[in-house]
Design a protein around this motif. Structure first.
Motif, PDB file in Angstrom:
ATOM      1  N   MET A   1       0.842  -1.200   0.000  1.00  0.00           N
ATOM      2  CA  MET A   1       0.000   0.000   0.000  1.00  0.00           C
ATOM      3  C   MET A   1       0.878   1.250   0.000  1.00  0.00           C
ATOM      4  O   MET A   1       1.755   1.408   0.849  1.00  0.00           O
ATOM      5  CB  MET A   1      -0.908   0.013   1.234  1.00  0.00           C
ATOM      6  N   THR A   2       0.644   2.113  -0.966  1.00  0.00           N
ATOM      7  CA  THR A   2       1.426   3.343  -1.049  1.00  0.00           C
ATOM      8  C   THR A   2       0.877   4.379  -0.077  1.00  0.00           C
ATOM      9  O   THR A   2      -0.246   4.259   0.430  1.00  0.00           O
ATOM     10  CB  THR A   2       1.386   3.909  -2.473  1.00  0.00           C
ATOM     11  N   LEU A   3       1.686   5.390   0.170  1.00  0.00           N
ATOM     12  CA  LEU A   3       1.263   6.458   1.070  1.00  0.00           C
ATOM     13  C   LEU A   3       0.038   7.180   0.522  1.00  0.00           C
ATOM     14  O   LEU A   3      -0.868   7.561   1.272  1.00  0.00           O
ATOM     15  CB  LEU A   3       2.420   7.444   1.266  1.00  0.00           C
ATOM     16  N   LYS A   4      -0.005   7.314  -0.807  1.00  0.00           N
ATOM     17  CA  LYS A   4      -1.135   8.002  -1.432  1.00  0.00           C
ATOM     18  C   LYS A   4      -2.430   7.216  -1.258  1.00  0.00           C
ATOM     19  O   LYS A   4      -3.474   7.782  -0.912  1.00  0.00           O
ATOM     20  CB  LYS A   4      -0.851   8.223  -2.918  1.00  0.00           C
ATOM     21  N   SER A   5      -2.359   5.896  -1.493  1.00  0.00           N
ATOM     22  CA  SER A   5      -3.566   5.074  -1.346  1.00  0.00           C
ATOM     23  C   SER A   5      -4.018   5.016   0.107  1.00  0.00           C
ATOM     24  O   SER A   5      -5.217   4.997   0.399  1.00  0.00           O
ATOM     25  CB  SER A   5      -3.308   3.660  -1.872  1.00  0.00           C
ATOM     26  N   PHE A   6      -3.046   5.000   1.023  1.00  0.00           N
ATOM     27  CA  PHE A   6      -3.396   5.018   2.446  1.00  0.00           C
ATOM     28  C   PHE A   6      -4.114   6.312   2.810  1.00  0.00           C
ATOM     29  O   PHE A   6      -5.110   6.315   3.540  1.00  0.00           O
ATOM     30  CB  PHE A   6      -2.140   4.868   3.302  1.00  0.00           C
ATOM     31  N   GLY A   7      -3.610   7.421   2.274  1.00  0.00           N
ATOM     32  CA  GLY A   7      -4.242   8.710   2.536  1.00  0.00           C
ATOM     33  C   GLY A   7      -5.654   8.770   1.997  1.00  0.00           C
ATOM     34  O   GLY A   7      -6.554   9.325   2.635  1.00  0.00           O
ATOM     35  N   GLN A   8      -5.867   8.167   0.822  1.00  0.00           N
ATOM     36  CA  GLN A   8      -7.207   8.156   0.234  1.00  0.00           C
ATOM     37  C   GLN A   8      -8.173   7.317   1.071  1.00  0.00           C
ATOM     38  O   GLN A   8      -9.328   7.704   1.283  1.00  0.00           O
ATOM     39  CB  GLN A   8      -7.130   7.617  -1.197  1.00  0.00           C
ATOM     40  N   LYS A   9      -7.689   6.164   1.541  1.00  0.00           N
ATOM     41  CA  LYS A   9      -8.534   5.306   2.373  1.00  0.00           C
ATOM     42  C   LYS A   9      -8.863   5.980   3.702  1.00  0.00           C
ATOM     43  O   LYS A   9      -9.988   5.892   4.197  1.00  0.00           O
ATOM     44  CB  LYS A   9      -7.844   3.966   2.615  1.00  0.00           C
ATOM     45  N   LEU A  10      -7.865   6.650   4.262  1.00  0.00           N
ATOM     46  CA  LEU A  10      -8.090   7.358   5.519  1.00  0.00           C
ATOM     47  C   LEU A  10      -9.106   8.480   5.333  1.00  0.00           C
ATOM     48  O   LEU A  10      -9.992   8.684   6.181  1.00  0.00           O
ATOM     49  CB  LEU A  10      -6.770   7.929   6.040  1.00  0.00           C
ATOM     50  N   LYS A  11      -9.007   9.182   4.214  1.00  0.00           N
ATOM     51  CA  LYS A  11      -9.943  10.264   3.919  1.00  0.00           C
ATOM     52  C   LYS A  11     -11.365   9.730   3.787  1.00  0.00           C
ATOM     53  O   LYS A  11     -12.315  10.316   4.324  1.00  0.00           O
ATOM     54  CB  LYS A  11      -9.513  10.978   2.639  1.00  0.00           C
ATOM     55  N   ARG A  12     -11.511   8.600   3.068  1.00  0.00           N
ATOM     56  CA  ARG A  12     -12.842   8.002   2.910  1.00  0.00           C
ATOM     57  C   ARG A  12     -13.400   7.544   4.249  1.00  0.00           C
ATOM     58  O   ARG A  12     -14.592   7.701   4.527  1.00  0.00           O
ATOM     59  CB  ARG A  12     -12.773   6.827   1.929  1.00  0.00           C
ATOM     60  N   PHE A  13     -12.524   6.976   5.076  1.00  0.00           N
ATOM     61  CA  PHE A  13     -12.960   6.515   6.397  1.00  0.00           C
ATOM     62  C   PHE A  13     -13.436   7.683   7.254  1.00  0.00           C
ATOM     63  O   PHE A  13     -14.490   7.597   7.905  1.00  0.00           O
ATOM     64  CB  PHE A  13     -11.817   5.787   7.102  1.00  0.00           C
ATOM     65  N   LEU A  14     -12.675   8.775   7.257  1.00  0.00           N
ATOM     66  CA  LEU A  14     -13.048   9.930   8.070  1.00  0.00           C
ATOM     67  C   LEU A  14     -14.361  10.539   7.593  1.00  0.00           C
ATOM     68  O   LEU A  14     -15.203  10.940   8.404  1.00  0.00           O
ATOM     69  CB  LEU A  14     -11.935  10.977   8.035  1.00  0.00           C
ATOM     70  N   LYS A  15     -14.539  10.588   6.278  1.00  0.00           N
ATOM     71  CA  LYS A  15     -15.795  11.114   5.742  1.00  0.00           C
ATOM     72  C   LYS A  15     -16.973  10.241   6.161  1.00  0.00           C
ATOM     73  O   LYS A  15     -18.027  10.747   6.567  1.00  0.00           O
ATOM     74  CB  LYS A  15     -15.720  11.201   4.217  1.00  0.00           C
ATOM     75  N   ALA A  16     -16.792   8.926   6.057  1.00  0.00           N
ATOM     76  CA  ALA A  16     -17.865   8.005   6.446  1.00  0.00           C
ATOM     77  C   ALA A  16     -18.144   8.094   7.940  1.00  0.00           C
ATOM     78  O   ALA A  16     -19.304   8.059   8.373  1.00  0.00           O
ATOM     79  CB  ALA A  16     -17.479   6.575   6.065  1.00  0.00           C
ATOM     80  N   PHE A  17     -17.083   8.241   8.731  1.00  0.00           N
ATOM     81  CA  PHE A  17     -17.238   8.338  10.184  1.00  0.00           C
ATOM     82  C   PHE A  17     -18.002   9.603  10.562  1.00  0.00           C
ATOM     83  O   PHE A  17     -18.952   9.559  11.359  1.00  0.00           O
ATOM     84  CB  PHE A  17     -15.858   8.331  10.846  1.00  0.00           C
ATOM     85  N   LEU A  18     -17.606  10.732   9.986  1.00  0.00           N
ATOM     86  CA  LEU A  18     -18.274  11.998  10.293  1.00  0.00           C
ATOM     87  C   LEU A  18     -19.724  11.982   9.815  1.00  0.00           C
ATOM     88  O   LEU A  18     -20.615  12.522  10.489  1.00  0.00           O
ATOM     89  CB  LEU A  18     -17.514  13.159   9.653  1.00  0.00           C
ATOM     90  N   PHE A  19     -19.964  11.361   8.671  1.00  0.00           N
ATOM     91  CA  PHE A  19     -21.334  11.260   8.163  1.00  0.00           C
ATOM     92  C   PHE A  19     -22.191  10.422   9.110  1.00  0.00           C
ATOM     93  O   PHE A  19     -23.353  10.760   9.387  1.00  0.00           O
ATOM     94  CB  PHE A  19     -21.329  10.643   6.765  1.00  0.00           C
ATOM     95  N   THR A  20     -21.620   9.347   9.621  1.00  0.00           N
ATOM     96  CA  THR A  20     -22.349   8.488  10.564  1.00  0.00           C
ATOM     97  C   THR A  20     -22.687   9.243  11.843  1.00  0.00           C
ATOM     98  O   THR A  20     -23.815   9.168  12.346  1.00  0.00           O
ATOM     99  CB  THR A  20     -21.513   7.240  10.898  1.00  0.00           C
ATOM    100  N   ILE A  21     -21.707   9.984  12.373  1.00  0.00           N
ATOM    101  CA  ILE A  21     -21.946  10.778  13.585  1.00  0.00           C
ATOM    102  C   ILE A  21     -23.030  11.820  13.336  1.00  0.00           C
ATOM    103  O   ILE A  21     -23.929  12.025  14.167  1.00  0.00           O
ATOM    104  CB  ILE A  21     -20.643  11.466  14.045  1.00  0.00           C
ATOM    105  N   LEU A  22     -22.959  12.474  12.179  1.00  0.00           N
ATOM    106  CA  LEU A  22     -23.958  13.483  11.825  1.00  0.00           C
ATOM    107  C   LEU A  22     -25.359  12.876  11.793  1.00  0.00           C
ATOM    108  O   LEU A  22     -26.313  13.455  12.333  1.00  0.00           O
ATOM    109  CB  LEU A  22     -23.611  14.096  10.470  1.00  0.00           C
ATOM    110  N   CYS A  23     -25.486  11.708  11.187  1.00  0.00           N
ATOM    111  CA  CYS A  23     -26.794  11.045  11.095  1.00  0.00           C
ATOM    112  C   CYS A  23     -27.309  10.638  12.468  1.00  0.00           C
ATOM    113  O   CYS A  23     -28.501  10.798  12.773  1.00  0.00           O
ATOM    114  CB  CYS A  23     -26.699   9.823  10.185  1.00  0.00           C
TER     115      CYS A  23
END
Length: 261
Positions: A1-23
């Motif tokens: 896993m490259t640093l770029k792909s890790f960053g993208q996965k982390l970004k998607r996770f944070l977005k999903a997490f914040l969306f879940t909290i918001l809901c």
């Protein structure tokens, strides 16, 4: 896993997490305002309906997120009115309880929601009170719970008792709690006793407090700030009612601390 792909996965996770909290927050407030019959409930429903329509049309989660945020902003802007209506309805609940009347399941759920909010919102400023409220949600056969923490030893009204023998009643300074650092601990432990024993290489403090809510007791907050615009009431009497109905479970809390001589 490259640093770029890790960053993208982390970004998607944070977005999903914040969306879940918001809901979760949005749905909780929607249900809670319904239980307390607050007018803002209808705004929540309308905003949610608009958000769902946009989401199913465009299939974009950010559209729904933006609409939910708008709903929460409306809720915040309407806070003075919401609090006024909440205080009035809660007083009505308390009056019915005082007359020996029963509350509906919906109303009891609203009061239970208050306890959940206290647990979450108090965790940082009033951690001990938050923790003890959390454990009131669950029954315990012997009605005694033991906690371990040295934090309460910092309280100004506790410090003079650390060198005294025997069991002593803590006399909390009610007039100056916020300024002298007692407020966090008085909110959780008033009333209480403390006993300090010599354990050889260290001392042990045992603080004991009965944790329960009082019948027909209301605390009024922010009554003078901005002419009472944000005044809100904490109706302990309603929490007592939930205790009486078996929804909350009072107990004796024992807090143990170990410290150097």
């Amino acid at each position: 896993m490259t640093l770029k792909s890790f960053g993208q996965k982390l970004k998607r996770f944070l977005k999903a997490f914040l969306f879940t909290i918001l809901c979760i927050v949005y749905l909780f407030l929607t249900i809670w305002t319904f239980c307390y019959s607050l007018s803002i409930f209808y705004v929540f429903v309308i905003v949610l309906a608009i958000g769902l329509i946009l989401y199913f049309r465009r299939k974009k989660r950010r559209d729904l997120s933006a609409i939910l945020v708008v709903g929460l902003l409306i809720f915040l802007i309407a806070t003075p009115y919401n609090l006024s209506q909440y205080n009035s309805n809660a007083a009505g609940f308390q009056a019915r309880v005082n007359r020996g009347k029963s509350l509906t399941f919906k109303e009891k759920c609203g009061i239970y929601g208050n306890v959940l909010m206290i647990i979450v919102l108090d965790y940082i400023p009033l951690r001990e009170a938050s923790v003890m409220n959390f454990y009131m949600l669950f029954p315990k056969e012997n009605k005694t719970r033991v906690f371990y923490s040295n934090a309460y030893l910092r309280a100004q009204d506790i410090k003079p008792l650390l060198d005294k023998k025997g069991k002593n009643v803590v006399a909390w300074n009610k007039w100056n709690e916020r300024l002298n650092g007692n407020f966090r601990f008085a909110a959780a432990f008033d009333p209480c006793t403390i006993e300090v024993t010599d354990e050889g290489t260290y001392k042990k403090a045992v603080l004991i407090t009965p944790f329960h809510y009082r019948k027909n007791y209301t605390t009024r907050n922010a009554t003078h700030a901005m002419h009472g615009l944000f005044e809100f009431h904490i109706n302990e009497g309603l929490f007592w009612y939930l205790q009486h109905k078996g929804w909350l479970h009072p107990y004796t809390a024992v807090w143990i601390a170990k410290f150097d001589k």
